[in-house]
Design a protein around this motif. Sequence first.
Motif, PDB file in Angstrom:
ATOM      1  N   LEU A   1       0.817  -1.202   0.000  1.00 23.19           N
ATOM      2  CA  LEU A   1       0.000   0.000   0.000  1.00 23.19           C
ATOM      3  C   LEU A   1       0.861   1.266   0.000  1.00 23.19           C
ATOM      4  N   SER A   2       0.224   2.385  -0.286  1.00 25.45           N
ATOM      5  CA  SER A   2       0.929   3.666  -0.230  1.00 25.45           C
ATOM      6  C   SER A   2       1.401   3.916   1.201  1.00 25.45           C
ATOM      7  N   ASP A   3       2.424   4.750   1.340  1.00 25.46           N
ATOM      8  CA  ASP A   3       3.010   4.998   2.663  1.00 25.46           C
ATOM      9  C   ASP A   3       1.975   5.490   3.667  1.00 25.46           C
ATOM     10  N   GLY A   4       1.050   6.341   3.210  1.00 25.96           N
ATOM     11  CA  GLY A   4       0.054   6.879   4.132  1.00 25.96           C
ATOM     12  C   GLY A   4      -0.902   5.826   4.643  1.00 25.96           C
ATOM     13  N   PHE A   5      -1.423   4.996   3.744  1.00 23.89           N
ATOM     14  CA  PHE A   5      -2.343   3.926   4.124  1.00 23.89           C
ATOM     15  C   PHE A   5      -1.617   2.930   5.034  1.00 23.89           C
ATOM     16  N   ALA A   6      -0.390   2.553   4.658  1.00 25.93           N
ATOM     17  CA  ALA A   6       0.382   1.592   5.446  1.00 25.93           C
ATOM     18  C   ALA A   6       0.698   2.133   6.837  1.00 25.93           C
ATOM     19  N   THR A   7       0.976   3.401   6.930  1.00 23.13           N
ATOM     20  CA  THR A   7       1.254   4.017   8.230  1.00 23.13           C
ATOM     21  C   THR A   7       0.034   3.928   9.138  1.00 23.13           C
TER      22      THR A   7
END
Length: 227
Positions: free
Chosen positions: A156-162
Motif C-alpha cells: 500500500l501507499s506509505d500513508g495507508f500503510a502508516t
Amino acid sequence: MRQVRRNSKLRQLAKGIIRLLPFFLFSFLLFTSCSEASDDVEEFPDWQNTNTTKWNSIYAQAAEKIAAGDTSWKIIKSWNYEDTLHSENTSYIVVHVIEEGTGSGSPLYTDSVRVNYKGSLLPSTSYPNGYEFDSSWDNATSDSTTAPAQLLVSSLSDGFATALQHMHIGDEWEVYVPWTLGYGTSGSGSIPGYSVLIFDIELLSYYRAGYDVPDFKAKAQRMWVTE
C-alpha cells in the motif's frame, strides 16, 4: 396551368426554408457551443494549490485540536521515518478516530489485513463530495453484505500503510494523507498529482507473514488476529 401552380408552391416552400434557415443555424451553433463548453470544463482546476492549501489547513486544525486535549485526533509520522525529502507536515498523516476498537495489537508492515475501506479525493468540479477512487463496499447495500478487502500492508501507499500499523482491531478511522505519502506529484490512473487522499478505514483482522492464509473466522494462534 398545373405546372405553374406546382412551380408557385415550390417557390413558396423555398422561401419558407430560407426564412427558417437563420433559426436552424443559430440553434446548431448554440448546441455546438454548449457541447464544446461542457467538454472544456476542467475537473481538477488549480489542483496543486487547492490540495496544498487544504492539507495545511487539515494539519493545522488537527494540531490545534490535539493541543486542546481532543484525543479523537492524531498526527502520525510516516512509517518510512528515514525519508528526508518531505517538508515538515507532509511527512505525517492526520487521523480522526470515528470508533475506537478494543484490540491489543497492531499489524506490522509485513502483515496482511482484512479491512472495510474507501478512498476519495477533495471535492472537484463534478464531485462535490470528492471523487471515490476505490472502495471495498462496491455493490454492497450495507455493512452486512460487504466483503472485507484482504490487503498486504507493504503493498500500500506509505500513508495507508502508516495508518494500518497504528490501528487496533475494531478501529474506524478517517485518515488524511498528503500527496507525498500517496501518489506524489505525478498521480496514478484517475488520481491526479498532488492529491490529498481521504480514507475511511475499519480494521477487522490481520495475520502475520510466513503462514498460510487462514480462514477469516479463525481465531487460533498463527491465524487471523480478530481481537
